[in-house]
Structure formats: C-alpha cells, structure tokens
Motif scaffolding. Sequence first.
Motif, mmCIF file in Angstrom:
data_model
loop_
_atom_site.group_PDB
_atom_site.id
_atom_site.type_symbol
_atom_site.label_atom_id
_atom_site.label_comp_id
_atom_site.label_asym_id
_atom_site.label_seq_id
_atom_site.Cartn_x
_atom_site.Cartn_y
_atom_site.Cartn_z
ATOM 1 N N ALA A 125 0.827 -1.214 0.000
ATOM 2 C CA ALA A 125 0.000 0.000 0.000
ATOM 3 C C ALA A 125 0.856 1.255 0.000
ATOM 4 C CB ALA A 125 -0.946 -0.001 1.200
ATOM 5 N N SER A 126 2.151 1.112 0.304
ATOM 6 C CA SER A 126 3.042 2.278 0.352
ATOM 7 C C SER A 126 3.765 2.515 -0.974
ATOM 8 C CB SER A 126 4.069 2.104 1.480
ATOM 9 O OG SER A 126 5.041 1.132 1.147
ATOM 10 N N ILE A 127 3.313 1.835 -2.038
ATOM 11 C CA ILE A 127 3.958 1.991 -3.340
ATOM 12 C C ILE A 127 3.915 3.448 -3.786
ATOM 13 C CG2 ILE A 127 1.920 1.531 -4.785
ATOM 14 C CD1 ILE A 127 3.815 -0.233 -6.509
ATOM 15 N N LYS A 183 -6.600 -7.809 -0.644
ATOM 16 C CA LYS A 183 -6.461 -9.264 -0.613
ATOM 17 C C LYS A 183 -5.029 -9.684 -0.219
ATOM 18 C CE LYS A 183 -6.599 -13.280 -3.630
ATOM 19 N NZ LYS A 183 -6.547 -13.692 -5.014
ATOM 20 N N SER A 184 -4.039 -8.974 -0.733
ATOM 21 C CA SER A 184 -2.638 -9.344 -0.525
ATOM 22 C C SER A 184 -1.833 -8.075 -0.214
ATOM 23 C CB SER A 184 -2.113 -10.040 -1.784
ATOM 24 O OG SER A 184 -0.793 -10.470 -1.603
ATOM 25 N N PRO A 185 -1.808 -7.653 1.052
ATOM 26 C CA PRO A 185 -1.240 -6.342 1.403
ATOM 27 C C PRO A 185 0.272 -6.231 1.387
ATOM 28 C CG PRO A 185 -2.005 -7.471 3.368
ATOM 29 C CD PRO A 185 -2.396 -8.321 2.194
ATOM 30 N N GLY A 186 0.979 -7.351 1.367
ATOM 31 C CA GLY A 186 2.431 -7.239 1.471
ATOM 32 C C GLY A 186 3.173 -8.170 0.548
ATOM 33 N N ALA A 187 4.471 -7.938 0.482
ATOM 34 C CA ALA A 187 5.406 -8.799 -0.228
ATOM 35 C C ALA A 187 6.570 -9.035 0.721
ATOM 36 C CB ALA A 187 5.883 -8.137 -1.518
ATOM 37 N N SER A 188 7.333 -10.076 0.467
ATOM 38 C CA SER A 188 8.495 -10.316 1.318
ATOM 39 C C SER A 188 9.607 -10.971 0.518
ATOM 40 C CB SER A 188 8.131 -11.196 2.516
ATOM 41 O OG SER A 188 7.807 -12.495 2.100
ATOM 42 N N PHE A 189 10.824 -10.755 0.999
ATOM 43 C CA PHE A 189 11.982 -11.459 0.464
ATOM 44 C C PHE A 189 12.707 -12.062 1.649
ATOM 45 C CE2 PHE A 189 16.433 -11.982 -0.487
ATOM 46 C CZ PHE A 189 16.372 -12.740 -1.647
ATOM 47 N N LYS A 190 12.934 -13.381 1.580
ATOM 48 C CA LYS A 190 13.670 -14.096 2.625
ATOM 49 C C LYS A 190 14.777 -14.875 1.946
ATOM 50 C CE LYS A 190 9.689 -14.601 5.625
ATOM 51 N NZ LYS A 190 8.820 -15.472 6.369
ATOM 52 N N GLY A 191 15.978 -14.784 2.513
ATOM 53 C CA GLY A 191 17.082 -15.511 1.916
ATOM 54 C C GLY A 191 18.253 -15.655 2.855
ATOM 55 N N ARG A 192 19.299 -16.297 2.327
ATOM 56 C CA ARG A 192 20.520 -16.498 3.096
ATOM 57 C C ARG A 192 21.700 -15.958 2.291
ATOM 58 N NH1 ARG A 192 23.132 -20.151 0.413
ATOM 59 N NH2 ARG A 192 22.061 -21.774 -0.734
ATOM 60 N N PHE A 193 22.687 -15.432 3.016
ATOM 61 C CA PHE A 193 23.889 -14.923 2.376
ATOM 62 C C PHE A 193 24.677 -16.079 1.773
ATOM 63 C CE2 PHE A 193 23.692 -11.371 5.658
ATOM 64 C CZ PHE A 193 23.153 -10.467 4.761
ATOM 65 N N ASP A 194 25.350 -15.797 0.658
ATOM 66 C CA ASP A 194 26.111 -16.827 -0.035
ATOM 67 C C ASP A 194 27.290 -16.167 -0.742
ATOM 68 O OD1 ASP A 194 26.496 -19.521 -0.829
ATOM 69 O OD2 ASP A 194 25.603 -19.108 -2.778
ATOM 70 N N THR A 218 8.041 -13.498 -2.126
ATOM 71 C CA THR A 218 6.620 -13.806 -2.027
ATOM 72 C C THR A 218 5.851 -12.553 -2.412
ATOM 73 O OG1 THR A 218 6.990 -15.438 -0.304
ATOM 74 C CG2 THR A 218 4.756 -14.568 -0.498
ATOM 75 N N LEU A 219 4.976 -12.709 -3.395
ATOM 76 C CA LEU A 219 4.230 -11.582 -3.947
ATOM 77 C C LEU A 219 2.915 -12.111 -4.508
ATOM 78 C CD1 LEU A 219 4.295 -8.548 -4.893
ATOM 79 C CD2 LEU A 219 5.455 -9.359 -6.943
ATOM 80 N N ASN A 220 1.830 -11.428 -4.238
ATOM 81 C CA ASN A 220 0.525 -11.810 -4.768
ATOM 82 C C ASN A 220 0.156 -13.248 -4.398
ATOM 83 O OD1 ASN A 220 -1.836 -11.074 -6.198
ATOM 84 N ND2 ASN A 220 -1.080 -12.088 -8.053
ATOM 85 N N GLY A 221 0.542 -13.678 -3.195
ATOM 86 C CA GLY A 221 0.204 -15.012 -2.721
ATOM 87 C C GLY A 221 1.029 -16.138 -3.316
ATOM 88 N N LYS A 222 2.067 -15.799 -4.089
ATOM 89 C CA LYS A 222 2.916 -16.812 -4.713
ATOM 90 C C LYS A 222 4.366 -16.610 -4.260
ATOM 91 C CE LYS A 222 0.045 -17.156 -8.896
ATOM 92 N NZ LYS A 222 -1.140 -17.073 -8.142
ATOM 93 N N THR A 223 5.085 -17.700 -4.090
ATOM 94 C CA THR A 223 6.486 -17.645 -3.688
ATOM 95 C C THR A 223 7.335 -18.284 -4.773
ATOM 96 O OG1 THR A 223 5.854 -17.764 -1.353
ATOM 97 C CG2 THR A 223 8.126 -18.339 -1.900
ATOM 98 N N ARG A 224 8.371 -17.554 -5.196
ATOM 99 C CA ARG A 224 9.262 -18.027 -6.255
ATOM 100 C C ARG A 224 10.711 -17.779 -5.833
ATOM 101 N NH1 ARG A 224 5.017 -19.825 -7.399
ATOM 102 N NH2 ARG A 224 3.714 -19.416 -9.191
ATOM 103 N N PRO A 225 11.643 -18.634 -6.313
ATOM 104 C CA PRO A 225 13.061 -18.424 -5.998
ATOM 105 C C PRO A 225 13.570 -17.123 -6.607
ATOM 106 C CG PRO A 225 12.757 -20.413 -7.353
ATOM 107 C CD PRO A 225 11.414 -19.798 -7.157
#
Length: 190
Positions: A74-76, A97-108, A123-130
């Motif tokens: 919503a802060s776009i 319906k889908s208020p947020g997005a997230s990025f989760k990962g590990r350093f490499d 994770t965006l729009n209810g879907k999670t992709r690498p």
Amino acid sequence: MKTLLLVPALLAAAVAAQAAPVTYEIDPSHTYPSFEADHMGLSYWRGKLNKSAGTIVYDKATGAGSVDVRMDLASIDFGLDAMNAWATGKDFFNVEKSPGASFKGRFDGAKDGVPTQVVGELTLNGKTRPMTLTVRQLKCMPHPMLKRDYCGADATGSFDREAFGLAAGKDWGFKMNVDLRIQVEAVAKE
C-alpha cells in the motif's frame, strides 16, 4: 607440551567468539525497496515502497547470515497518485487481498567475510518463487548516535511478474521483467 596444545584451543575459542552472528533490525527510515518496470517498450517506470520492516542476521567474520524483508504494498510510490491508486487496486496488487510482499534468503558466496549474493524467495501476490539478489555493497560501522553496530547494503535482482500472476499490460506490449533493488540499513538489536 600441555601449554602448546592449549594455544590452538584458545585461538579457536577466540575466533568463535568473534564470529558470532548478530541480529540487526531494519531501519524503516533508511530502507526503500525500489523497482523498475517496462512501460509498453517506450520507457521504464520507477517506483519505491515507502514502508518496510524486517531483520538481518550477519556474521561479519564468515559472511554467513540471513535476510527477512517485509514490504507494505500500500506504500507503493511511482511519483504519480493515479498510478499508485491503480497499482494498489483490484486490477494489480489488490492490497485488500494481498497487502504485502516479502523477500527471505541467506547470504552466499562470501569473499573476505562479505557475501556476494542473497539466495532466497520472493513472495508476492500469494505466490512464492526463488530469487537471487546480487550484493553490490555491504558495510558495517558504529552508529554515530546509537553507539551500536550499524550495517547498510545495496542488493539487486530481477523477476518475471507474470510468474506471480501479475500480467497486466502484457497484451499491450509490456515486458514482464521487473528489476528490484533493495537499499537497506539496519542497526544491531540491543
């Protein structure tokens, strides 16, 4: 002889004590995930997300750690109110319906204790992709006012928005690739 055997053990303990991971809380006033997306092959629209939160765990000695960034859709901010309203509405992000997005990962890929990438999932729009982000820079220093460790980084990556069910404009010639850049600063938790 016992003294000689004790020295490596003490050195290993000292290194282990220095290599402890630290948890950092993202500073929302200095963290702005931004993006760039095609507009019918004519130009690129750029925007940012004004509200984000999360944590980073980082071991400066080894370069190991993890990232968890949560973004408030919503802060776009495209710099154009009409575009912001459309992007948050039912035809695109549908923030009700889908208020947020997230990025989760590990350093490499650490080099001299500094990771070169973050391997994770968007994770965006209810879907999670690498997704993998390239770490363009990372620096830590004492915070001048808080007197705690303070780290900042800039990481980039790209994703296909159609893979997240966000194909608006494709029939009009919009390319589906979006470049994401996460500018982040975080302070060590007390």
